[in-house]
Design an enzyme around this catalytic site. Structure first.
Site, short mmCIF file in Angstrom:
data_model
loop_
_atom_site.label_atom_id
_atom_site.label_comp_id
_atom_site.label_asym_id
_atom_site.label_seq_id
_atom_site.Cartn_x
_atom_site.Cartn_y
_atom_site.Cartn_z
N ARG A 5 -0.11 -39.99 -8.66
CA ARG A 5 -1.36 -40.67 -8.97
C ARG A 5 -1.20 -42.17 -9.15
O ARG A 5 -0.28 -42.63 -9.82
CB ARG A 5 -1.97 -40.08 -10.25
N PRO A 28 -15.48 -34.84 -30.99
CA PRO A 28 -14.57 -33.70 -30.98
C PRO A 28 -13.73 -33.67 -29.71
O PRO A 28 -14.26 -33.56 -28.61
CB PRO A 28 -15.51 -32.49 -31.04
N GLU A 29 -12.42 -33.80 -29.88
CA GLU A 29 -11.48 -33.65 -28.77
C GLU A 29 -10.69 -32.38 -29.06
O GLU A 29 -11.05 -31.63 -29.97
CB GLU A 29 -10.57 -34.89 -28.68
N ARG A 31 -26.61 -36.86 -31.22
CA ARG A 31 -26.70 -37.68 -30.01
C ARG A 31 -27.31 -36.94 -28.81
O ARG A 31 -27.53 -37.52 -27.76
CB ARG A 31 -25.32 -38.19 -29.61
N HIS A 38 -31.58 -32.77 -36.67
CA HIS A 38 -30.94 -32.53 -35.38
C HIS A 38 -30.27 -31.16 -35.30
O HIS A 38 -29.27 -31.01 -34.59
CB HIS A 38 -29.95 -33.65 -35.07
#
Length: 292
Positions: free
Chosen positions: A163, A2-3, A115, A96
DNA sequence: AAGGGCCCCTGAAAGC
DNA sequence: TGCTTTCAGGGGCCCT
């Protein structure tokens, strides 16, 4: 994984189902997922409280409750699924399921994580808990959202120029821009036609503009298609996202670039697999020390 | 400031 | 076929 677009989709699917509901019971099956208070104190703070609002910041989902705010980070494989008590999510997800919020309308919200990387934070929990402090600091230091109303051009341009990092790594830095993960970092760079190894400060004005626009486009489109399901991601209703079919480079090593037909390449940058088109995203000039 | 390495964790995929 | 090894990945942390 999930982003931003996935967490945003989860927020949108859960909001109408959670806001206004009261959490009657919080069932903790695996205590290690809770940060900021022990299971008993956590339950005491959550139970009996109404859900006031859902928000998203970067990849964090924030649940505003009457008696305190929760933050959930799903990391790689976390899921928040709204369902009926008897619903069977299959053996793996059943095994889970770590926390279950029982709602006053008979439904429940299950936190599932195969996970075990994700966490649920009680934001105003024990201020001496190092894990909580860490999360609060991360939240506080999150960069702008790569969307309209978030990231703005002048600031982006200036921060890029300051940067020296490789763009792939910089886009994954949540303090630089909030919400991009491995998938969207690769897709944004492809959209902008910029090689992931390019140094941020080396971008021309034109390239920076392409990256700025590319990020917004990719993120907006991914939200529109309800996110990307490559592994475990599903939204609050258990549905997969369809942006997966629209990925141009991520996970497409060896396939033809949809723009020019060249074979998509993969390389590891900063420990993350990176996918790009060697023709549409020309590599940086070799460093001066590299010779023959 | 940037980057490498390690860790957490387990299912899926690849290797034998 | 079945057992074993490797890999993936968000992000913290330590070290150079």
């Amino acid at each position: 994984m999930p982003e931003l677009p996935e967490v945003e989709t989860i927020k949108r699917t859960l909001s109408p189902r959670l806001v206004g509901r009261t959490i009657e019971k919080m069932e903790v099956r695996t205590p290690k997922f809770l940060v900021g208070a022990g299971p008993d104190e956590f339950r005491r703070r959550v139970e009996g409280g109404r859900v006031l609002d859902l928000e998203r910041r970067g990849k964090f989902l924030i649940l505003r409750l009457e008696d305190g705010d929760l933050a959930v980070h799903l990391k790689m494989a976390g899921q928040l699924v709204w369902c009926r008590p008897g619903d069977d999510l299959g053996p793996t997800r059943e095994k889970h399921t770590h926390v279950v919020f029982h709602l006053d309308d008979g439904h429940e919200l299950r936190y599932v994580d195969t996970r075990h990387f994700g966490r649920v934070y009680l934001l105003d929990g024990d201020p001496d808990d190092p894990l909580l402090r860490r999360a609060l600091r991360t939240l506080d230091e999150l960069g702008p959202e790569p969307r309209e109303g978030g990231l703005e051009w002048e600031g982006f341009r200036a921060r890029l120029a300051a940067r020296a990092a490789r763009l792939k790594s910089l886009l994954l830095d949540q303090a630089f821009v909030a919400g991009l993960g491995n998938i969207y970092a690769d897709e944004c760079l492809f959209r902008a036609g910029i090689h992931p190894l390019r140094l941020a400060s080396s971008l021309s004005e034109e390239e920076a503009r392409r990256l700025f626009a590319g990020m917004r486009e990719v993120i907006a489109e991914a939200i529109e298609f309800r996110g990307t399901s490559v592994r475990d991601y599903v939204d609050g209703e258990g549905r997969e996202g369809s942006f997966s079919e629209r990925l141009n480079v991520y996970g497409r090593t060896g396939e033809a670039c949809p723009r020019c037909g060249a074979a998509i390449e993969r390389m590891v940058i900063g420990g993350r697999s990176s996918h790009f088109c060697p023709r549409c995203q020309p590599p940086p000039e070799p460093s001066p020390r590299t010779n023959v």
